[in-house]
Design an enzyme around this catalytic site. Structure first.
Site, PDB file in Angstrom:
ATOM      1  N   GLN A 183       0.805  -1.225   0.000  1.00 55.13           N
ATOM      2  CA  GLN A 183       0.000   0.000   0.000  1.00 55.13           C
ATOM      3  C   GLN A 183       0.839   1.276   0.000  1.00 55.13           C
ATOM      4  O   GLN A 183       0.329   2.335  -0.345  1.00 55.13           O
ATOM      5  CB  GLN A 183      -0.948  -0.003   1.202  1.00 55.13           C
ATOM      6  CG  GLN A 183      -2.017  -1.080   1.096  1.00 55.13           C
ATOM      7  CD  GLN A 183      -2.977  -1.053   2.272  1.00 55.13           C
ATOM      8  OE1 GLN A 183      -2.717  -1.641   3.312  1.00 55.13           O
ATOM      9  NE2 GLN A 183      -4.084  -0.366   2.115  1.00 55.13           N
TER      10      GLN A 183
ATOM     11  N   ASN B 279      -1.743 -10.938   8.212  1.00 55.13           N
ATOM     12  CA  ASN B 279      -2.742  -9.899   8.421  1.00 55.13           C
ATOM     13  C   ASN B 279      -4.066 -10.366   7.836  1.00 55.13           C
ATOM     14  O   ASN B 279      -4.152 -10.688   6.647  1.00 55.13           O
ATOM     15  CB  ASN B 279      -2.346  -8.594   7.720  1.00 55.13           C
ATOM     16  CG  ASN B 279      -3.398  -7.505   7.914  1.00 55.13           C
ATOM     17  OD1 ASN B 279      -3.549  -6.990   9.019  1.00 55.13           O
ATOM     18  ND2 ASN B 279      -4.146  -7.179   6.869  1.00 55.13           N
ATOM     19  N   GLU B 280      -5.085 -10.454   8.680  1.00 52.38           N
ATOM     20  CA  GLU B 280      -6.464 -10.677   8.234  1.00 52.38           C
ATOM     21  C   GLU B 280      -6.622 -11.844   7.249  1.00 52.38           C
ATOM     22  O   GLU B 280      -6.999 -11.648   6.081  1.00 52.38           O
ATOM     23  CB  GLU B 280      -7.038  -9.395   7.607  1.00 52.38           C
ATOM     24  CG  GLU B 280      -7.040  -8.196   8.547  1.00 52.38           C
ATOM     25  CD  GLU B 280      -7.817  -6.990   7.986  1.00 52.38           C
ATOM     26  OE1 GLU B 280      -8.255  -7.044   6.834  1.00 52.38           O
ATOM     27  OE2 GLU B 280      -7.982  -6.007   8.725  1.00 52.38           O
TER      28      GLU B 280
ATOM     29  N   TRP C 201      -4.928   3.155  12.005  1.00 52.26           N
ATOM     30  CA  TRP C 201      -4.757   2.924  10.569  1.00 52.26           C
ATOM     31  C   TRP C 201      -5.274   4.157   9.858  1.00 52.26           C
ATOM     32  O   TRP C 201      -6.451   4.480  10.018  1.00 52.26           O
ATOM     33  CB  TRP C 201      -5.541   1.696  10.099  1.00 52.26           C
ATOM     34  CG  TRP C 201      -5.337   1.449   8.640  1.00 52.26           C
ATOM     35  CD1 TRP C 201      -6.067   1.950   7.600  1.00 52.26           C
ATOM     36  CD2 TRP C 201      -4.275   0.669   8.060  1.00 52.26           C
ATOM     37  NE1 TRP C 201      -5.539   1.528   6.413  1.00 52.26           N
ATOM     38  CE2 TRP C 201      -4.441   0.749   6.661  1.00 52.26           C
ATOM     39  CE3 TRP C 201      -3.199  -0.057   8.578  1.00 52.26           C
ATOM     40  CZ2 TRP C 201      -3.582   0.111   5.772  1.00 52.26           C
ATOM     41  CZ3 TRP C 201      -2.357  -0.696   7.689  1.00 52.26           C
ATOM     42  CH2 TRP C 201      -2.551  -0.604   6.298  1.00 52.26           C
TER      43      TRP C 201
ATOM     44  N   GLU D 106      -5.193  -2.344  14.067  1.00 57.07           N
ATOM     45  CA  GLU D 106      -5.697  -1.360  13.101  1.00 57.07           C
ATOM     46  C   GLU D 106      -7.048  -0.860  13.571  1.00 57.07           C
ATOM     47  O   GLU D 106      -7.897  -1.653  13.992  1.00 57.07           O
ATOM     48  CB  GLU D 106      -5.898  -1.971  11.701  1.00 57.07           C
ATOM     49  CG  GLU D 106      -4.630  -2.297  10.971  1.00 57.07           C
ATOM     50  CD  GLU D 106      -4.910  -2.886   9.593  1.00 57.07           C
ATOM     51  OE1 GLU D 106      -5.973  -2.602   9.009  1.00 57.07           O
ATOM     52  OE2 GLU D 106      -4.044  -3.650   9.124  1.00 57.07           O
TER      53      GLU D 106
HETATM   54  S1  NCW Z   1      -9.916  -3.572   3.174  1.00 52.38           S
HETATM   55  C1  NCW Z   1      -9.524  -3.892   4.720  1.00 52.38           C
HETATM   56  N1  NCW Z   1      -8.618  -3.114   5.350  1.00 52.38           N
HETATM   57  C2  NCW Z   1      -8.198  -1.843   4.959  1.00 52.38           C
HETATM   58  C3  NCW Z   1      -6.802  -1.963   4.390  1.00 52.38           C
HETATM   59  O1  NCW Z   1      -6.256  -0.740   4.061  1.00 52.38           O
HETATM   60  C4  NCW Z   1      -5.835  -2.669   5.318  1.00 52.38           C
HETATM   61  O2  NCW Z   1      -4.697  -3.071   4.629  1.00 52.38           O
HETATM   62  C5  NCW Z   1      -6.509  -3.854   5.941  1.00 52.38           C
HETATM   63  O3  NCW Z   1      -5.693  -4.441   6.912  1.00 52.38           O
HETATM   64  C6  NCW Z   1      -8.225  -1.160   6.241  1.00 52.38           C
HETATM   65  O4  NCW Z   1      -7.879  -2.254   7.120  1.00 52.38           O
HETATM   66  C7  NCW Z   1      -7.891  -3.480   6.446  1.00 52.38           C
HETATM   67  N2  NCW Z   1     -10.095  -4.854   5.353  1.00 52.38           N
HETATM   68  C8  NCW Z   1     -11.116  -5.611   4.762  1.00 52.38           C
HETATM   69  C9  NCW Z   1     -12.336  -5.524   5.544  1.00 52.38           C
HETATM   70  C10 NCW Z   1     -13.403  -5.834   4.580  1.00 52.38           C
HETATM   71  C11 NCW Z   1     -14.722  -5.805   5.222  1.00 52.38           C
HETATM   72  C12 NCW Z   1     -15.719  -6.147   4.195  1.00 52.38           C
HETATM   73  C13 NCW Z   1     -16.940  -6.676   4.827  1.00 52.38           C
HETATM   74  C14 NCW Z   1     -17.848  -7.191   3.740  1.00 52.38           C
HETATM   75  C15 NCW Z   1     -18.897  -8.021   4.286  1.00 52.38           C
END
Ligand code: NCW
Length: 460
Positions: free
Chosen positions: A28, A171-172, A415, A369
């Site tokens: 990013q 991450n996630e 974040w 975050e």
């Molecule tokens: S898109 C997302 N993000 C954003 C990103 O900038 C960062 O890199 C991520 O760690 C901000 O924080 C995270 N996360 C995805 C969440 C999606 C939620 C969608 C729900 C749909 C049902």
């Protein structure tokens, strides 16, 4: 009013050793894609329409060339921690094997400069930019992926473990699995719910191997970062969908970490898609490798209502397609919303932290975050962003309340440091405390940067 009744500062509502930080991720912000190998996001960005404004990984925030300026911004913010991710294609361009001298050296200098400034580095090994060469082999579905990931983590631990105590494997993983393989709106852009479920499991297995490798390499605090959130029923009748979404959003991941495996409810409700025969005892054991901390990324609660626009063929409401096998439902965020369409609800952070602490008793937590995207404007050289200040104020208050509820919360990272490349949203969504001009790359600290600096320094 007597002194003891005065409200005090935000800083005073946290313990003295609580750490305030700020976060970014490699793809990013870094740019300079010609000095690393290709990642799945570089490939995905070439698909017309995959990124709304046609952005690519270059220049992002040109951070590789402006690292000194960005370190000064971190330093002047007065935070105690900086969370960043290592670009796997920069550190180990072949995906496996040799560590790149120049790539690894960039993070050496970043870490050393942070430590000189008294800022604790928090390193994330994988924030979604998988080397394309590994994707070509099958990516997270390849049976050797846990070993490849563990080798990568071991190399990170050997190189930086003497200076970085807290490292996170992933991450996630929810996003990698369900946005990358079910919704297809993130790289690698696959739309296959069966694979999404398998990828979610395999990511957690690989993470467990990564935790083991970091520990072997001498990293004192290996952990993982999950996007967890409280899931609410918005209308009577949506309870089953709520429970299903909660299981695929939260408990699938926390159960695997806690050694509870994959629950019968998850297996029963998804068996129309997969028989879960890929789950093995060894895999479950690896996924439950003990972590020494858990990062929680929280932005918004999920509010589940009755179907609005139900697809007759699948019975799944359009909005819930990212949750495979979900009973008919729709997601119904209530205002106020950020420009991402995400509901603003600080109580959701408190609830999420309390629920997470109950799911993983004894595991120290960080909010790794939390923040908001708003349409900021530069006026006379300044960016005034009161909505973001209000978002941060509310969520910091909720984090402090979670501590008083007994949650072992050790730190909070806003974040993000910079307006950056917001994945599929390109440059159209801005989360930064610092504005970045999309062409000139000029950085302008927003009002929220000054607000957060005051919090970190105990002046607010
Ligand atoms: S898109 C997302 N993000 C954003 C990103 O900038 C960062 O890199 C991520 O760690 C901000 O924080 C995270 N996360 C995805 C969440 C999606 C939620 C969608 C729900 C749909 C049902």
């Amino acid at each position: 009013m007597v002194a003891s009744e005065s409200p005090g500062t935000i800083r005073e509502s946290f313990p003295d050793d609580f750490v305030f930080g700020v976060a970014t991720s490699s793809w990013q912000i870094e740019g300079s894609s010609s000095t690393r190998s290709e990642s799945i996001w570089d490939r995905f960005a070439k698909i017309p329409g995959a990124i709304v404004d046609g952005s690519t990984g270059d220049p992002a925030c040109d951070h590789l060339n402006r690292v000194d300026e960005d370190l000064a911004l971190i330093s002047e913010l007065g935070v105690g921690a900086y969370r960043f991710s290592v670009s796997w294609p920069r550190f180990m361009p072949g995906g496996t094997g040799t560590v790149a001298h120049s790539g690894a050296g960039f993070y050496d200098r970043l870490i050393d400069s942070l430590l000189e400034r008294g800022v604790q580095p928090l390193l994330t090994a994988y924030h979604w930019d998988l080397p394309q060469s590994l994707q070509d082999e099958g990516g997270w579905l390849h049976p050797d992926m846990p070993r490849w990931f563990a080798d990568y983590c071991h190399a990170l631990g050997e190189r930086y473990g003497d200076r970085v105590s807290h490292m996170a494997t992933l991450n996630e993983p929810w996003v990698s699995a369900f946005l990358g393989y079910a919704a297809g709106i993130h790289a690698p852009g696959v739309v296959n719910s069966t694979q999404a479920l398998e990828v979610a499991y395999r990511l957690m297995v690989a993470s467990g191997h990564g935790i083991g490798a970091l520990t072997d390499a001498g990293v004192s605090n290996p952990g993982i970062v999950l996007n967890l959130t409280t899931v609410r029923v918005d209308q009577p009748g949506a309870e089953k969908a709520r429970d299903h979404i909660d299981r695929l959003q939260n408990t699938l991941f926390t159960d695997l970490l806690a050694g509870r495996g994959i629950s019968d409810e998850v297996r029963d409700t998804t068996d129309i898609l997969t028989d879960w025969s890929f789950v093995t005892d060894e895999g479950l054991e690896a996924a439950a490798t003990p972590i020494s901390w858990l990062g929680v990324n929280y932005y918004t609660p999920i509010r589940v209502g009755l179907p609005r626009d139900t697809d007759q063929a699948t019975g799944v409401g359009q909005d819930t397609v990212v949750y495979p096998a979900c009973p008919p439902a729709s997601l119904r965020p209530r205002g106020p919303l950020t420009t991402m369409g995400w509901e603003v609800d600080p109580q959701g952070l408190r609830d999420t932290l309390v629920e997470t602490a109950a799911a993983l008793p004894g595991v120290p937590l960080w909010v790794t975050e939390n923040g908001a995207a708003y349409a900021d404007r530069v006026i006379d050289g300044d960016v005034y962003d009161p909505d973001r200040i209000s978002y941060l104020t509310g969520h910091l208050g909720a984090a402090a309340e979670a501590i008083s509820d007994g949650v072992p919360l050790q730190g909070y990272c806003a974040w993000s440091l910079l307006d950056n490349l917001e994945w599929a949203e390109g440059r159209t969504q801005t989360f930064g405390l610092v504005y970045v001009h999309p062409e000139s790359m000029e950085r302008i600290p927003k009002a929220s940067y000054h607000f957060y600096a005051d919090v970190a320094k105990g002046e607010r």
